[in-house]
Design a protein around this motif. Structure first.
Motif, short mmCIF file in Angstrom:
data_model
loop_
_atom_site.label_atom_id
_atom_site.label_comp_id
_atom_site.label_asym_id
_atom_site.label_seq_id
_atom_site.Cartn_x
_atom_site.Cartn_y
_atom_site.Cartn_z
N GLY A 138 29.48 34.62 42.76
CA GLY A 138 29.21 33.51 41.74
C GLY A 138 30.28 32.79 40.76
N LEU A 139 31.26 33.09 41.50
CA LEU A 139 32.51 32.55 40.75
C LEU A 139 33.09 31.46 41.77
CD1 LEU A 139 34.31 35.73 39.47
CD2 LEU A 139 33.27 34.10 38.24
N PRO A 140 33.74 30.25 40.99
CA PRO A 140 34.48 29.15 41.69
C PRO A 140 35.79 29.59 42.30
CG PRO A 140 34.56 28.87 39.57
CD PRO A 140 33.58 30.00 39.48
N ASP A 141 36.11 29.12 43.37
CA ASP A 141 37.01 29.35 44.15
C ASP A 141 38.57 29.28 43.32
OD1 ASP A 141 38.88 30.05 46.44
OD2 ASP A 141 39.02 27.99 46.84
N GLY A 142 38.33 28.30 42.55
CA GLY A 142 39.50 28.13 41.64
C GLY A 142 40.06 29.24 40.56
N ARG A 143 38.87 30.17 40.60
CA ARG A 143 39.31 31.22 39.52
C ARG A 143 40.28 32.49 40.36
NH1 ARG A 143 39.33 29.91 35.21
NH2 ARG A 143 38.51 31.82 34.15
N ALA A 144 40.35 32.13 41.51
CA ALA A 144 41.45 33.12 42.40
C ALA A 144 42.70 33.03 41.65
CB ALA A 144 41.39 32.84 43.86
N ASP A 145 43.15 32.06 41.05
CA ASP A 145 44.39 31.90 40.55
C ASP A 145 44.54 32.44 39.05
OD1 ASP A 145 45.60 30.52 42.86
OD2 ASP A 145 45.02 28.55 42.28
N ALA A 146 43.44 32.92 38.43
CA ALA A 146 43.27 33.28 37.07
C ALA A 146 43.85 34.92 37.25
CB ALA A 146 42.01 33.18 36.63
N TYR A 147 44.37 35.17 35.97
CA TYR A 147 44.79 36.50 35.59
C TYR A 147 43.46 37.22 34.93
CZ TYR A 147 49.62 35.25 36.64
OH TYR A 147 50.63 35.00 37.34
N PRO A 148 43.38 38.48 35.02
CA PRO A 148 42.29 39.05 34.53
C PRO A 148 42.02 38.66 33.00
CG PRO A 148 43.53 40.82 35.79
CD PRO A 148 44.33 39.39 35.83
N HIS A 149 42.88 38.61 32.26
CA HIS A 149 42.73 38.40 30.69
C HIS A 149 42.18 36.88 30.70
CE1 HIS A 149 46.77 36.35 31.21
NE2 HIS A 149 46.22 35.66 30.04
N GLU A 150 42.04 35.97 31.32
CA GLU A 150 41.58 34.50 31.50
C GLU A 150 40.14 34.57 31.91
OE1 GLU A 150 45.23 31.78 32.46
OE2 GLU A 150 44.59 33.05 33.80
N LEU A 151 39.71 35.96 32.19
CA LEU A 151 38.21 35.81 32.47
C LEU A 151 37.47 36.55 31.71
CD1 LEU A 151 38.70 36.92 36.37
CD2 LEU A 151 38.39 34.66 35.38
N SER A 152 36.08 36.47 31.42
CA SER A 152 35.10 37.32 30.65
C SER A 152 34.88 38.46 31.28
CB SER A 152 33.85 36.33 30.27
OG SER A 152 33.18 36.46 31.73
#
Length: 328
Positions: A138-152
Motif C-alpha cells: 500500500g505504498l506508492p512507488d515514489g516512496r522508494a527514494d525516501a529515507y526512513p525518517h521521511e516516512l511515518s
C-alpha cells in the motif's frame, strides 16, 4: 508435512553454572497458509524463540532440539545453506522499524538488497520488483527514494513487511510488528499481513503480548511463560476460554468491548515473570497463581489435552472469581 516443526527446542545463554535457560523444551508446528500466535509477558522467551528460528542469536546462546523448515533442520545447516534460507526460505519482521532500517540509505535500495543478493536479478529487475512490493503493502512507488525518517511509523512498518516478502519466503516471523503503532494503523498492518499470508499460502508466526490481537489474526495461539509453552490451541478458544490460569490472566488484563466493568477495573496479574536464572521449583507460575495447590510447587506439568492443551494440574475454564481469573 508441516512448513515449520519445532521439537523440544531449548536455548540457554552462557554455559556451566552460569547458564540461563531462556527457552525450555518448546514444541510447535505450523502449516503453510496458517497463522500461529505466540503470547506472553516480556521475559518469557518469545523473541528468543523467534530469533532461534533462523539462528540469529548471539554467540553466547546454546541451542538444542530441532527446528525443521520444510523438513530441513535449521540448527544443523551449514553456514552457506543458512544464508540461502534466510530471506528466501524464511524472513523476520522485527519490532521497531526505525531501528531496523538503515537511516542513511533510501528504502528502495534496502528492499532491493536481498533481491540482488539471493535471486541474482539485474538492478533494473530488482527496481521493478521493489515497485511491486511497495504496491503490495500500500505504498506508492515514489516512496522508494525516501529515507526512513521521511516516512511515518506505519509506512516504515510497511517497508519492513515489503522487505520480508522480497524473496518470496515460505515463512514470515513477525516479532511485535505493531507495538509502536496507533490502533488505526495497527489494524491496517494486521489486515495486510493476514491477507498476504492467505493470498500467497505463507506461514506466519506472530509474536505479541496482546492476546486480543493474536486471537483476531491467528488460527492457533501458544502462550509462553518462563521459557515454556503453558497453553496452546485454537486462538479464539485460548483467548475466550483459556485452560491455564496464566493465559486467563493475560486475557483478563484487556478490557472487553461492551463490558463497562472490565473497562473500569481490568484484571491484571500481580508480580513479574521469574528471573530465568532463578526459576522456582515445580511450575514456574505457581508463585503468582491464584489456584495453585501444593503439587504445583513440586512438579512441572506437561502439556496435555486434545487440540486445546494446557500444562496445568487443574486445567479448565472454571476458576475462582477475582483477579487474575478470566472474565465472567
Amino acid at each position: 508435512m508441516s512448513l515449520l516443526e519445532i521439537r523440544d527446542l531449548r536455548v540457554t545463554y552462557g554455559s556451566g553454572a552460569a547458564a540461563v535457560p531462556a527457552v525450555r523444551g518448546v514444541g510447535l508446528s505450523l502449516a503453510a497458509g496458517r497463522k500461529l500466535g505466540i503470547a506472553g509477558e516480556s521475559g518469557c522467551g518469545k523473541s528468543t524463540l523467534a530469533l532461534a528460528l533462523l539462528r540469529l542469536l548471539p554467540a553466547s546462546a546454546r541451542l538444542s532440539g530441532e527446528i525443521l523448515l520444510d523438513g530441513e533442520d535449521v540448527l544443523t545447516m551449514r553456514w552457506g545453506r543458512l544464508r540461502a534460507v534466510r530471506w528466501a526460505g524464511a524472513s523476520i519482521v522485527f519490532q521497531g522499524a526505525m531501528h531496523s532500517l538503515n537511516a542513511v540509505r533510501r528504502i528502495g535500495d534496502q528492499i532491493a538488497e536481498p533481491i540482488l543478493l539471493h535471486s541474482g536479478a539485474t538492478p533494473g529487475a530488482a527496481r521493478s520488483r521493489v515497485g511491486e512490493l511497495l504496491a503490495q503493502v500500500g505504498l506508492p512507488d515514489g516512496r522508494a527514494d525516501a529515507y526512513p525518517h521521511e516516512l511515518s511509523g506505519g509506512q516504515r512498518q510497511r517497508v519492513m513487511i515489503a522487505m520480508a516478502l522480497a524473496c518470496d519466503p515460505r515463512l514470515i516471523v513477525a516479532d511485535e510488528p505493531t507495538t509502536a503503532l496507533d490502533v488505526m494503523i495497527q489494524a491496517q498492518i494486521l489486515r495486510l499481513i493476514g491477507g498476504l499470508v492467505t493470498e500467497r499460502d505463507l506461514g506466519l508466526l506472530m509474536i505479541s503480548h496482546d492476546l486480543a490481537v493474536l486471537a483476531d489474526v491467528c488460527d492457533r495461539l501458544a502462550v509462553m511463560y518462563a521459557g515454556r509453552v503453558v497453553e496452546e490451541g485454537p486462538a479464539r478458544d485460548v483467548y475466550a476460554a483459556g485452560l491455564h490460569p496464566y493465559g486467563q490472566a493475560l486475557s483478563a488484563a484487556f478490557p472487553r468491548v461492551g463490558d463497562p466493568g472490565s473497562r473500569r477495573a481490568p484484571r491484571g496479574l500481580p508480580g513479574d515473570p521469574p528471573d530465568p536464572a532463578a526459576l522456582p521449583p515445580g511450575c514456574a507460575f505457581h508463585p503468582r497463581c491464584p489456584v495453585a495447590v501444593p503439587v504445583c510447587a513440586r512438579e512441572e506439568q506437561e502439556l496435555t489435552g486434545d487440540g486445546h492443551r494446557a500444562a496445568c494440574v487443574r486445567p479448565g475454564p472454571s476458576r475462582p472469581s477475582g483477579p487474575p481469573g478470566r472474565p465472567s
